[in-house]
Design a protein around this motif. Sequence first.
Motif, PDB file in Angstrom:
ATOM      1  N   LYS A   1       0.844  -1.193   0.000  1.00  0.00           N
ATOM      2  CA  LYS A   1       0.000   0.000   0.000  1.00  0.00           C
ATOM      3  C   LYS A   1       0.879   1.243   0.000  1.00  0.00           C
ATOM      4  O   LYS A   1       1.986   1.236   0.548  1.00  0.00           O
ATOM      5  N   ALA A   2       0.378   2.310  -0.619  1.00  0.00           N
ATOM      6  CA  ALA A   2       1.165   3.532  -0.736  1.00  0.00           C
ATOM      7  C   ALA A   2       0.260   4.751  -0.630  1.00  0.00           C
ATOM      8  O   ALA A   2      -0.892   4.717  -1.065  1.00  0.00           O
ATOM      9  N   LYS A   3       0.804   5.826  -0.050  1.00  0.00           N
ATOM     10  CA  LYS A   3       0.081   7.107   0.022  1.00  0.00           C
ATOM     11  C   LYS A   3       1.078   8.241  -0.151  1.00  0.00           C
ATOM     12  O   LYS A   3       2.219   8.167   0.313  1.00  0.00           O
ATOM     13  N   SER A   4       0.635   9.316  -0.829  1.00  0.00           N
ATOM     14  CA  SER A   4       1.487  10.495  -0.947  1.00  0.00           C
ATOM     15  C   SER A   4       0.627  11.745  -1.058  1.00  0.00           C
ATOM     16  O   SER A   4      -0.390  11.746  -1.747  1.00  0.00           O
ATOM     17  N   GLU A   5       1.023  12.775  -0.360  1.00  0.00           N
ATOM     18  CA  GLU A   5       0.349  14.071  -0.393  1.00  0.00           C
ATOM     19  C   GLU A   5       1.410  15.161  -0.312  1.00  0.00           C
ATOM     20  O   GLU A   5       2.469  14.974   0.319  1.00  0.00           O
ATOM     21  N   SER A   6       1.138  16.307  -0.921  1.00  0.00           N
ATOM     22  CA  SER A   6       2.040  17.456  -0.783  1.00  0.00           C
ATOM     23  C   SER A   6       1.249  18.734  -1.014  1.00  0.00           C
ATOM     24  O   SER A   6       0.180  18.707  -1.639  1.00  0.00           O
ATOM     25  N   LYS A   7       1.758  19.846  -0.503  1.00  0.00           N
ATOM     26  CA  LYS A   7       1.110  21.130  -0.734  1.00  0.00           C
ATOM     27  C   LYS A   7       2.131  22.253  -0.566  1.00  0.00           C
ATOM     28  O   LYS A   7       3.135  22.116   0.155  1.00  0.00           O
ATOM     29  N   VAL A   8       1.893  23.373  -1.249  1.00  0.00           N
ATOM     30  CA  VAL A   8       2.744  24.552  -1.119  1.00  0.00           C
ATOM     31  C   VAL A   8       2.326  25.310   0.136  1.00  0.00           C
ATOM     32  O   VAL A   8       1.138  25.573   0.361  1.00  0.00           O
ATOM     33  N   THR A   9       3.292  25.669   0.968  1.00  0.00           N
ATOM     34  CA  THR A   9       3.000  26.413   2.200  1.00  0.00           C
ATOM     35  C   THR A   9       3.549  27.847   2.151  1.00  0.00           C
ATOM     36  O   THR A   9       3.165  28.669   2.966  1.00  0.00           O
ATOM     37  N   LYS A  10       4.456  28.126   1.228  1.00  0.00           N
ATOM     38  CA  LYS A  10       4.934  29.493   1.015  1.00  0.00           C
ATOM     39  C   LYS A  10       5.256  29.649  -0.471  1.00  0.00           C
ATOM     40  O   LYS A  10       6.169  29.013  -0.984  1.00  0.00           O
ATOM     41  N   ARG A  11       4.489  30.500  -1.146  1.00  0.00           N
ATOM     42  CA  ARG A  11       4.569  30.578  -2.608  1.00  0.00           C
ATOM     43  C   ARG A  11       5.433  31.736  -3.103  1.00  0.00           C
ATOM     44  O   ARG A  11       5.997  31.676  -4.191  1.00  0.00           O
ATOM     45  N   THR A  12       5.544  32.800  -2.357  1.00  0.00           N
ATOM     46  CA  THR A  12       6.319  33.967  -2.807  1.00  0.00           C
ATOM     47  C   THR A  12       7.168  34.516  -1.669  1.00  0.00           C
ATOM     48  O   THR A  12       6.939  34.203  -0.493  1.00  0.00           O
ATOM     49  N   GLY A  13       8.173  35.312  -2.047  1.00  0.00           N
ATOM     50  CA  GLY A  13       9.006  35.951  -1.034  1.00  0.00           C
ATOM     51  C   GLY A  13      10.457  35.547  -1.170  1.00  0.00           C
ATOM     52  O   GLY A  13      10.960  35.279  -2.265  1.00  0.00           O
ATOM     53  N   ALA A  14      11.131  35.459  -0.030  1.00  0.00           N
ATOM     54  CA  ALA A  14      12.563  35.162  -0.033  1.00  0.00           C
ATOM     55  C   ALA A  14      12.855  33.691  -0.342  1.00  0.00           C
ATOM     56  O   ALA A  14      13.976  33.342  -0.724  1.00  0.00           O
ATOM     57  N   TYR A  15      11.866  32.822  -0.170  1.00  0.00           N
ATOM     58  CA  TYR A  15      12.053  31.392  -0.457  1.00  0.00           C
ATOM     59  C   TYR A  15      10.695  30.745  -0.724  1.00  0.00           C
ATOM     60  O   TYR A  15       9.631  31.315  -0.453  1.00  0.00           O
ATOM     61  N   GLY A  16      10.735  29.532  -1.254  1.00  0.00           N
ATOM     62  CA  GLY A  16       9.517  28.742  -1.447  1.00  0.00           C
ATOM     63  C   GLY A  16       9.524  27.574  -0.480  1.00  0.00           C
ATOM     64  O   GLY A  16      10.592  27.105  -0.048  1.00  0.00           O
ATOM     65  N   GLN A  17       8.319  27.104  -0.124  1.00  0.00           N
ATOM     66  CA  GLN A  17       8.255  26.025   0.865  1.00  0.00           C
ATOM     67  C   GLN A  17       7.082  25.092   0.568  1.00  0.00           C
ATOM     68  O   GLN A  17       6.036  25.510   0.070  1.00  0.00           O
ATOM     69  N   CYS A  18       7.266  23.800   0.904  1.00  0.00           N
ATOM     70  CA  CYS A  18       6.184  22.818   0.739  1.00  0.00           C
ATOM     71  C   CYS A  18       6.162  21.888   1.936  1.00  0.00           C
ATOM     72  O   CYS A  18       7.126  21.788   2.694  1.00  0.00           O
ATOM     73  N   ARG A  19       5.047  21.191   2.086  1.00  0.00           N
ATOM     74  CA  ARG A  19       4.921  20.108   3.052  1.00  0.00           C
ATOM     75  C   ARG A  19       4.665  18.832   2.281  1.00  0.00           C
ATOM     76  O   ARG A  19       4.027  18.843   1.222  1.00  0.00           O
ATOM     77  N   TYR A  20       5.157  17.725   2.805  1.00  0.00           N
ATOM     78  CA  TYR A  20       4.938  16.434   2.153  1.00  0.00           C
ATOM     79  C   TYR A  20       4.591  15.382   3.200  1.00  0.00           C
ATOM     80  O   TYR A  20       4.998  15.463   4.363  1.00  0.00           O
ATOM     81  N   ALA A  21       3.808  14.390   2.771  1.00  0.00           N
ATOM     82  CA  ALA A  21       3.406  13.278   3.638  1.00  0.00           C
ATOM     83  C   ALA A  21       3.412  12.019   2.774  1.00  0.00           C
ATOM     84  O   ALA A  21       2.622  11.897   1.832  1.00  0.00           O
ATOM     85  N   LEU A  22       4.304  11.083   3.086  1.00  0.00           N
ATOM     86  CA  LEU A  22       4.541   9.935   2.217  1.00  0.00           C
ATOM     87  C   LEU A  22       4.572   8.644   3.029  1.00  0.00           C
ATOM     88  O   LEU A  22       5.022   8.631   4.180  1.00  0.00           O
ATOM     89  N   GLY A  23       4.122   7.548   2.416  1.00  0.00           N
ATOM     90  CA  GLY A  23       4.168   6.269   3.110  1.00  0.00           C
ATOM     91  C   GLY A  23       4.102   5.079   2.177  1.00  0.00           C
ATOM     92  O   GLY A  23       3.409   5.114   1.153  1.00  0.00           O
ATOM     93  N   LEU A  24       4.841   4.025   2.532  1.00  0.00           N
ATOM     94  CA  LEU A  24       4.800   2.732   1.841  1.00  0.00           C
ATOM     95  C   LEU A  24       4.704   1.642   2.906  1.00  0.00           C
ATOM     96  O   LEU A  24       5.292   1.763   3.982  1.00  0.00           O
ATOM     97  N   CYS A  25       3.963   0.562   2.608  1.00  0.00           N
ATOM     98  CA  CYS A  25       3.951  -0.568   3.533  1.00  0.00           C
ATOM     99  C   CYS A  25       3.563  -1.843   2.799  1.00  0.00           C
ATOM    100  O   CYS A  25       2.994  -1.805   1.706  1.00  0.00           O
ATOM    101  N   THR A  26       3.889  -2.969   3.402  1.00  0.00           N
ATOM    102  CA  THR A  26       3.493  -4.269   2.868  1.00  0.00           C
ATOM    103  C   THR A  26       1.995  -4.476   3.138  1.00  0.00           C
ATOM    104  O   THR A  26       1.409  -3.774   3.968  1.00  0.00           O
ATOM    105  N   PRO A  27       1.348  -5.424   2.454  1.00  0.00           N
ATOM    106  CA  PRO A  27      -0.123  -5.486   2.472  1.00  0.00           C
ATOM    107  C   PRO A  27      -0.781  -5.766   3.811  1.00  0.00           C
ATOM    108  O   PRO A  27      -1.962  -5.448   3.986  1.00  0.00           O
TER     109      PRO A  27
END
Length: 314
Positions: free
Chosen positions: A256-282
């Motif tokens: 089984k697998a899951k993945s999510e991500s989103k932008v948390t800072k889009r403009t300015g001195a830097y860009g930033q994202c969050r991520y949530a990832l997972g893999l596992c056997t059945p």
Amino acid sequence: MKKLLTTFKVFAILSAFTLTSCQNEDREIQTQENVVQKLTINDLKKEIAPTNQTFPEIVQAQISDSKINLEKHLKTDLQITGVSVLGKISTQKGLEISQNLISQKDNYVATGNILNPESVKIGKIQNLNSGEELTTAQSELKNLFGREITVNSDVLEISWNNKGEKFTTLCFYNDSGIIWDNVLAGLVMMDERGNSETPNNTQAKVSSKWYKQWWTANWLWGSKRGEMGYKITIYYTGSSVSNVDVSDWASISLGKAKSESKVTKRTGAYGQCRYALGLCTPTGSLSFNSTNFSVSFSGLGSNIVSNGTKSLYP
């Protein structure tokens, strides 16, 4: 008074009937459980078409490479001590017996990442989990049949020694290689640090920049089984970020697998994202919590989960 006695007699008869029905039902359930518990590999052999005692070169290589990797990372804790060809599943009944054999409570399973020996657990299903998690693990093992293992699948019996404790597992395969074994497929090889990549820009000024990070899960014999990761890209002028993109992915064979991500800072001195990832056997489960933006693992199974934040500067 007669009406009261009649009512009492009716109630007594109904109570006796109900008690008898419950007892019969209990006996039937117990009988069904005993039938499952009495199933042995000898029952399976009756539903298997004999074949010659050789198996495909790819399966030989997979078992040989698994032995090497087990010895390298687990030393002598877990060893393959023997392999015996049983034959080809020839009937639907044989498929059902196989299904019950690998999911019985007293059957052996293994979980964990052999690159991290402390995460490895080997034992009977009922000793590694209980309650709802035990039921889920058994159900997931049964679900492999029909979807992955079918009539005409071949079967090996593998003998194991785990710190002096000896047991056997059923290994199902075809001409393309091993399909499933509770130990060989229950364990994985994963570098928990993951991999990362960023472009090497030689130009003095560029309009975009990206960073990628990913984790790879391998079968015990070394070939790739699954991957999860994310990639963040920033677009900028000078030292000011004007936009950010992020992507994510996750997939695994027999798991089984899951993945999510989103932008948390889009403009300015830097860009930033969050991520949530997972893999596992059945035999395990993954869930995503949108409130704290994280993936978590539960149940019985090998797994790797990574939740985090990545900032990228021009």
